[in-house]
Design a protein around this motif. Structure first.
Motif, short mmCIF file in Angstrom:
data_model
loop_
_atom_site.label_atom_id
_atom_site.label_comp_id
_atom_site.label_asym_id
_atom_site.label_seq_id
_atom_site.Cartn_x
_atom_site.Cartn_y
_atom_site.Cartn_z
N GLU A 138 23.33 19.05 71.45
CA GLU A 138 23.21 19.90 70.27
C GLU A 138 24.42 19.77 69.34
N TYR A 139 25.57 19.44 69.91
CA TYR A 139 26.77 19.20 69.11
C TYR A 139 27.48 17.97 69.64
N MET A 140 28.17 17.25 68.75
CA MET A 140 28.99 16.13 69.19
C MET A 140 30.28 16.09 68.37
N ILE A 141 31.28 15.44 68.94
CA ILE A 141 32.59 15.30 68.30
C ILE A 141 32.79 13.85 67.89
N ALA A 142 33.40 13.65 66.72
CA ALA A 142 33.81 12.31 66.29
C ALA A 142 35.08 12.43 65.48
N THR A 143 35.94 11.44 65.58
CA THR A 143 37.13 11.43 64.73
C THR A 143 36.70 11.19 63.28
N GLN A 144 37.46 11.73 62.34
CA GLN A 144 37.03 11.73 60.94
C GLN A 144 36.81 10.33 60.39
N ASP A 145 37.49 9.31 60.92
CA ASP A 145 37.31 7.95 60.41
C ASP A 145 35.96 7.36 60.78
N LEU A 146 35.26 7.99 61.74
CA LEU A 146 33.94 7.50 62.16
C LEU A 146 32.80 8.25 61.51
N VAL A 147 33.11 9.24 60.68
CA VAL A 147 32.09 10.10 60.08
C VAL A 147 31.84 9.68 58.63
N PHE A 148 30.55 9.65 58.24
CA PHE A 148 30.17 9.24 56.89
C PHE A 148 29.16 10.22 56.30
N LYS A 149 29.35 10.57 55.04
CA LYS A 149 28.43 11.47 54.36
C LYS A 149 27.13 10.74 54.04
N VAL A 150 26.02 11.46 54.18
CA VAL A 150 24.71 10.88 53.87
C VAL A 150 23.91 11.85 52.98
N GLU A 151 24.60 12.62 52.18
CA GLU A 151 23.92 13.53 51.26
C GLU A 151 23.01 12.71 50.35
N GLY A 152 21.82 13.19 50.14
CA GLY A 152 20.86 12.47 49.31
C GLY A 152 19.84 11.70 50.12
N LEU A 153 20.15 11.43 51.38
CA LEU A 153 19.19 10.78 52.26
C LEU A 153 18.46 11.85 53.07
N THR A 154 17.19 11.62 53.37
CA THR A 154 16.49 12.51 54.30
C THR A 154 17.02 12.24 55.71
N ILE A 155 16.77 13.17 56.62
CA ILE A 155 17.24 12.92 57.98
C ILE A 155 16.50 11.75 58.61
N ASP A 156 15.24 11.53 58.20
CA ASP A 156 14.48 10.39 58.73
C ASP A 156 15.04 9.06 58.24
N GLU A 157 15.69 9.06 57.09
CA GLU A 157 16.35 7.85 56.60
C GLU A 157 17.73 7.70 57.24
N ALA A 158 18.49 8.80 57.25
CA ALA A 158 19.87 8.74 57.71
C ALA A 158 20.00 8.40 59.18
N VAL A 159 18.99 8.73 59.99
CA VAL A 159 19.07 8.44 61.41
C VAL A 159 19.07 6.93 61.68
N PHE A 160 18.68 6.14 60.68
CA PHE A 160 18.69 4.68 60.82
C PHE A 160 20.03 4.06 60.45
N ALA A 161 21.01 4.86 60.10
CA ALA A 161 22.28 4.30 59.64
C ALA A 161 22.90 3.36 60.66
N GLU A 162 22.92 3.76 61.93
CA GLU A 162 23.56 2.90 62.93
C GLU A 162 22.78 1.62 63.20
N PRO A 163 21.47 1.67 63.49
CA PRO A 163 20.77 0.39 63.69
C PRO A 163 20.77 -0.48 62.44
N ALA A 164 20.72 0.16 61.26
CA ALA A 164 20.77 -0.62 60.03
C ALA A 164 22.15 -1.25 59.83
N ALA A 165 23.20 -0.55 60.25
CA ALA A 165 24.55 -1.10 60.16
C ALA A 165 24.70 -2.31 61.08
N CYS A 166 24.05 -2.25 62.25
CA CYS A 166 24.04 -3.41 63.14
C CYS A 166 23.33 -4.60 62.48
#
Length: 340
Positions: free
Chosen positions: A118-146
């Motif tokens: 339900e919650y996770m921790i990440a250092t600030q350098d690993l966090v990216f804003k995705v405002e403007g994307l739906t959650i269904d789009e933003a959840v693909f950020a990691e596989p798309a980055a690969c």
């Protein structure tokens, strides 16, 4: 908070654990949606560098819930995603500007706590804003980055031809990036017609329905489709049988890329003289580490589309069902865990 916790390989429970508190430089994120991928199946079996005990999960989108001391670039309530790959910054490869090859590389959801919680921790350098994307789009950020990292590795030449084995989420993303990167023709080969239909709707020029049990016929059909071969051939299924026909299908002077995840002991034969006299390049592409900004930009602009890829949604308590669906349900494409 509730989380998936593995005490050892194949041995997990969904249970209450303490909600983490962000230390200086860290961000606490309330998970909204988390993707389940083939790597999670490998981790379940104890492979892919998994270290236990472990909270798995490396594809996510969520809301900033709390900030550690010194974090100023994020605000509580912002929607974000997380790059799960951590490099040490001090080994020989990090010092050479190649952090993806870091000797001490770690991964959230692989050997550090991940996003099936339900919650996770990440250092600030690993966090990216995705405002403007739906959650269904933003959840693909990691596989798309690969996939973006793989596209960068290819150095695609305008006008080239490409063949991608694998019509899963990764194959869908790779096909789009290869096409947008300049390839004049992109063929996606897969073993599920509905996935190939999705690939076609997302811009693939052609598709091929292959029989994994008859790789010889797949080779013959694709060779007939382009007798001189494809400039780029990407193996994104994780099948060594499919990998074996990739170099023979690669055009002289072209590139074959190993992208799909296999077990660490698996091998496939390559004709050394064929690679030598036709000057074939063989590359590997592992994960990502610095392509999140470019990927989020591509998702935000619409250049990279995810429409129709998510097929199954589960709650955290049904994590076991989600894994089994991904493993054995032929109707499954992208499986996600919903938290709200």
């Amino acid at each position: 908070m509730k989380a998936v916790v593995y005490d050892s390989a194949k041995n997990f429970t969904v249970r209450e654990v303490p909600t983490p508190t962000p230390a200086p430089g860290e961000v606490l994120i309330k998970t909204e949606l988390a993707g389940v991928c083939g790597t999670d199946l490998h981790i379940h079996e104890g492979h892919f560098l998994a270290e236990f005990p472990l909270i798995p999960g490396h594809e996510m989108v969520g809301i900033v819930s709390a900030l550690g001391e010194g974090v100023s670039q994020f605000k509580v309530g912002e929607r974000v995603t997380v790059n799960p790959v951590v490099s040490c910054g001090d080994c020989e490869f990090c010092r050479e500007g190649k952090p993806i090859l870091c000797h001490n590389r770690k991964g959230l959801g692989t050997n550090w706590p991940g996003s099936f919680a339900e919650y996770m921790i990440a250092t600030q350098d690993l966090v990216f804003k995705v405002e403007g994307l739906t959650i269904d789009e933003a959840v693909f950020a990691e596989p798309a980055a690969c996939a973006m990292h793989g596209a960068h590795m290819l150095g695609i030449k305008p006008g080239s031809s490409a063949l991608i084995f694998g019509a899963g989420p990764t194959g869908q993303l790779l096909a789009q990036l290869v096409a947008k990167g300049g390839a004049a023709s992109v063929v996606v080969a897969g073993s599920s017609q509905f996935k190939l239909d999705t690939a076609k709707s997302l811009g693939a020029d052609d598709t091929y329905l292959m029989d994994r049990k008859n790789v010889k016929k797949t080779f013959e059909d694709l060779k007939a489709m382009r007798p001189s071969g494809f400039d780029i051939v990407i193996e994104a299924t994780g099948s060594t049988e499919v990998a074996e026909i990739c170099v023979p299908l690669t055009r002289s002077g072209g590139t074959m890329m190993v992208y799909g995840v296999t077990e660490s002991h698996e091998t496939f034969p390559i004709n050394a003289f064929d690679v030598f006299h036709r000057e074939i390049t063989i590359k590997g592409s592992f994960a990502e580490i610095d392509t999140f900004p470019a990927t989020i930009a591509a998702l935000s602009s619409g250049r990279l589309q995810t429409n129709g890829i998510i097929t199954h949604r589960f709650k955290l308590d049904d994590y076991g069902k989600a894994l089994e669906t991904l493993r054995s349900d032929k109707s499954a494409h992208k499986v996600v865990i919903e938290f709200n």
